[in-house]
Design an enzyme around this catalytic site. Sequence first.
Site, PDB file in Angstrom:
ATOM      1  N   GLU A 124     -13.629 -10.846   8.557  1.00 32.14           N
ATOM      2  CA  GLU A 124     -12.435 -11.757   7.905  1.00 32.14           C
ATOM      3  C   GLU A 124     -11.351 -11.492   9.373  1.00 32.14           C
ATOM      4  O   GLU A 124     -10.802 -10.739   9.617  1.00 32.14           O
ATOM      5  CB  GLU A 124     -11.878 -11.301   6.916  1.00 32.14           C
ATOM      6  CG  GLU A 124     -10.383 -12.130   6.436  1.00 32.14           C
ATOM      7  CD  GLU A 124     -10.062 -11.870   5.036  1.00 32.14           C
ATOM      8  OE1 GLU A 124     -10.841 -11.455   4.049  1.00 32.14           O
ATOM      9  OE2 GLU A 124      -8.792 -12.129   4.896  1.00 32.14           O
ATOM     10  N   HIS A 168       0.782  -9.491  -4.930  1.00 35.11           N
ATOM     11  CA  HIS A 168       2.092  -9.525  -5.091  1.00 35.11           C
ATOM     12  C   HIS A 168       2.591  -9.929  -6.594  1.00 35.11           C
ATOM     13  O   HIS A 168       3.773 -10.100  -6.756  1.00 35.11           O
ATOM     14  CB  HIS A 168       2.703 -10.379  -4.035  1.00 35.11           C
ATOM     15  CG  HIS A 168       2.423  -9.660  -2.666  1.00 35.11           C
ATOM     16  ND1 HIS A 168       3.027  -8.392  -2.400  1.00 35.11           N
ATOM     17  CD2 HIS A 168       1.730 -10.307  -1.479  1.00 35.11           C
ATOM     18  CE1 HIS A 168       2.702  -8.330  -1.006  1.00 35.11           C
ATOM     19  NE2 HIS A 168       1.926  -9.101  -0.721  1.00 35.11           N
ATOM     20  N   ARG A 171      -3.759  -0.279  -1.776  1.00 33.35           N
ATOM     21  CA  ARG A 171      -3.166   0.433  -0.770  1.00 33.35           C
ATOM     22  C   ARG A 171      -3.070   1.988  -1.018  1.00 33.35           C
ATOM     23  O   ARG A 171      -3.014   2.435  -2.117  1.00 33.35           O
ATOM     24  CB  ARG A 171      -1.730  -0.093  -0.405  1.00 33.35           C
ATOM     25  CG  ARG A 171      -1.890  -1.408   0.365  1.00 33.35           C
ATOM     26  CD  ARG A 171      -0.340  -1.770   0.832  1.00 33.35           C
ATOM     27  NE  ARG A 171      -0.455  -2.635   1.804  1.00 33.35           N
ATOM     28  CZ  ARG A 171      -0.292  -2.703   3.075  1.00 33.35           C
ATOM     29  NH1 ARG A 171      -0.073  -1.454   3.545  1.00 33.35           N
ATOM     30  NH2 ARG A 171      -0.296  -3.800   3.767  1.00 33.35           N
ATOM     31  N   GLU A 211      -9.961  -5.105  -1.291  1.00 37.21           N
ATOM     32  CA  GLU A 211      -9.611  -4.594  -0.037  1.00 37.21           C
ATOM     33  C   GLU A 211      -9.116  -3.142  -0.052  1.00 37.21           C
ATOM     34  O   GLU A 211      -8.557  -2.544  -0.712  1.00 37.21           O
ATOM     35  CB  GLU A 211      -8.197  -5.548   0.516  1.00 37.21           C
ATOM     36  CG  GLU A 211      -8.871  -6.927   1.122  1.00 37.21           C
ATOM     37  CD  GLU A 211      -7.542  -7.585   1.594  1.00 37.21           C
ATOM     38  OE1 GLU A 211      -6.293  -7.249   1.071  1.00 37.21           O
ATOM     39  OE2 GLU A 211      -7.864  -8.639   2.265  1.00 37.21           O
ATOM     40  N   HIS A 268      -5.863  -5.699  -3.003  1.00 38.24           N
ATOM     41  CA  HIS A 268      -5.694  -4.394  -2.005  1.00 38.24           C
ATOM     42  C   HIS A 268      -5.181  -3.304  -2.671  1.00 38.24           C
ATOM     43  O   HIS A 268      -4.029  -3.317  -2.972  1.00 38.24           O
ATOM     44  CB  HIS A 268      -4.754  -5.144  -0.836  1.00 38.24           C
ATOM     45  CG  HIS A 268      -4.648  -4.279   0.375  1.00 38.24           C
ATOM     46  ND1 HIS A 268      -3.906  -4.412   1.576  1.00 38.24           N
ATOM     47  CD2 HIS A 268      -5.160  -2.963   0.584  1.00 38.24           C
ATOM     48  CE1 HIS A 268      -3.957  -3.695   2.312  1.00 38.24           C
ATOM     49  NE2 HIS A 268      -4.795  -2.456   1.826  1.00 38.24           N
ATOM     50  N   THR A 317       0.083  -5.921   6.448  1.00 32.62           N
ATOM     51  CA  THR A 317      -1.136  -5.416   7.434  1.00 32.62           C
ATOM     52  C   THR A 317      -0.679  -6.096   8.666  1.00 32.62           C
ATOM     53  O   THR A 317      -0.310  -7.152   8.955  1.00 32.62           O
ATOM     54  CB  THR A 317      -2.479  -6.043   7.093  1.00 32.62           C
ATOM     55  OG1 THR A 317      -2.749  -5.827   5.515  1.00 32.62           O
ATOM     56  CG2 THR A 317      -3.577  -5.796   7.998  1.00 32.62           C
ATOM     57  N   ARG A 375       1.642   0.549  -3.537  1.00 31.73           N
ATOM     58  CA  ARG A 375       3.027   0.046  -3.697  1.00 31.73           C
ATOM     59  C   ARG A 375       2.711  -1.223  -4.815  1.00 31.73           C
ATOM     60  O   ARG A 375       3.674  -1.753  -5.100  1.00 31.73           O
ATOM     61  CB  ARG A 375       3.431  -0.559  -2.360  1.00 31.73           C
ATOM     62  CG  ARG A 375       2.648  -1.471  -1.583  1.00 31.73           C
ATOM     63  CD  ARG A 375       3.158  -1.867  -0.450  1.00 31.73           C
ATOM     64  NE  ARG A 375       2.882  -0.974   0.883  1.00 31.73           N
ATOM     65  CZ  ARG A 375       3.242  -1.052   1.959  1.00 31.73           C
ATOM     66  NH1 ARG A 375       3.456  -2.267   2.507  1.00 31.73           N
ATOM     67  NH2 ARG A 375       3.038  -0.178   2.747  1.00 31.73           N
ATOM     68  N   HIS A 396      -4.388 -14.022   6.085  1.00 28.39           N
ATOM     69  CA  HIS A 396      -3.172 -13.511   6.327  1.00 28.39           C
ATOM     70  C   HIS A 396      -2.228 -14.410   6.752  1.00 28.39           C
ATOM     71  O   HIS A 396      -2.208 -14.920   7.758  1.00 28.39           O
ATOM     72  CB  HIS A 396      -3.100 -12.213   7.412  1.00 28.39           C
ATOM     73  CG  HIS A 396      -2.031 -11.444   7.127  1.00 28.39           C
ATOM     74  ND1 HIS A 396      -1.726 -10.473   6.307  1.00 28.39           N
ATOM     75  CD2 HIS A 396      -0.831 -11.816   7.633  1.00 28.39           C
ATOM     76  CE1 HIS A 396      -0.475  -9.927   6.267  1.00 28.39           C
ATOM     77  NE2 HIS A 396       0.021 -10.549   7.178  1.00 28.39           N
ATOM     78  N   ASN A 447      -5.166 -13.678  -3.263  1.00 30.37           N
ATOM     79  CA  ASN A 447      -5.222 -12.439  -3.306  1.00 30.37           C
ATOM     80  C   ASN A 447      -3.952 -12.189  -4.467  1.00 30.37           C
ATOM     81  O   ASN A 447      -2.882 -13.041  -4.263  1.00 30.37           O
ATOM     82  CB  ASN A 447      -4.658 -11.814  -1.827  1.00 30.37           C
ATOM     83  CG  ASN A 447      -4.233 -10.435  -1.705  1.00 30.37           C
ATOM     84  OD1 ASN A 447      -3.546 -10.132  -2.521  1.00 30.37           O
ATOM     85  ND2 ASN A 447      -4.804  -9.832  -0.789  1.00 30.37           N
TER      86      ASN A 447
END
Length: 257
Positions: free
Chosen positions: A157, A16, A51, A76, A49, A107, A55, A200, A13
């Site tokens: 998941e 970040h 969002r 995602e 992801h 999340t 962000r 996660h 993922n």
Amino acid sequence: MTRIVPPLRLGVNIDHVATVRNARGGSLPDPVRAAQLACASGADGITAHLREDRRHIRDADMRRLREVLLVPLNFEMAATDDMVALATELRPHACCLVPERREERTTEGGLDVIGGGIELAHKLEKLAKAGIRVSLFIAPDADQIARAADIGAAVIELHTGAWCDLLAERRNDEAALEFERLAHAAREGARLGLEIHAGHGLDYSTAETIAALPEVRELNIGHFLIGEAIFDGLEGAVRHMRVAMARGRAAGRPVAA
Ligand SMILES: CC(=O)[C@@H](O)[C@H](O)COP(=O)(O)O
Ligand SMILES: NCC(=O)COP(=O)(O)O
């Protein structure tokens, strides 16, 4: 009877990387370059992801990822009409529907599949009709798993965040109980014909532990890996994670072929 240890995929993922990029409002570091390097280093797929508050990952990132990636892209997203429309336009390999609250730091909890009712089932159907493999990001809850199977999800998941948090807080007895919930959920989901993923909060140690569950076929890991990349480089962090996953898989129980 032939017994095998099923393969375990790693989805990296890259959210970040975009968090760091957005910190200065420029174009570096480039999440797409990170995705390509992660793949060259051993990732089987990329998770990003988008969002609602953008962000970190932005629409342009998702479009470029869809354009350049040669491995599966796991998009995602919240189960909103806008996100479903964008996903059916982009047609990624997969979509993972996750809960979102604007004020959350990350999340929290799994998708309420039961509460999503017929509307969620219709959105899942739209995505599936577009040729997208749909995954539902859920807590290890038997009723939510059963509902996920009922509405035609291909994948669930399992949210490993509670387990990882309990371990981090050294609440080991509660962590052991939560891991048993995850293991039971993986078995129950597989029995219902669902493909089982997990993610996660995973790090090298917890990824190794959960890799021992043969029903789990993919781990999606981001925040920890991107943090480790600061110290070991992204290539080093991904390779280290692959070793941890392989070690865990080898320690797990084989399944009948
Ligand atoms: C659903 C999940 O656990 C992650 O894939 C998600 O991306 C977390 O959100 P942030 O990346 O914004 O922390
Ligand atoms: N779905 C989990 C994921 O993609 C990565 O979660 P994290 O490792 O960033 O917590």
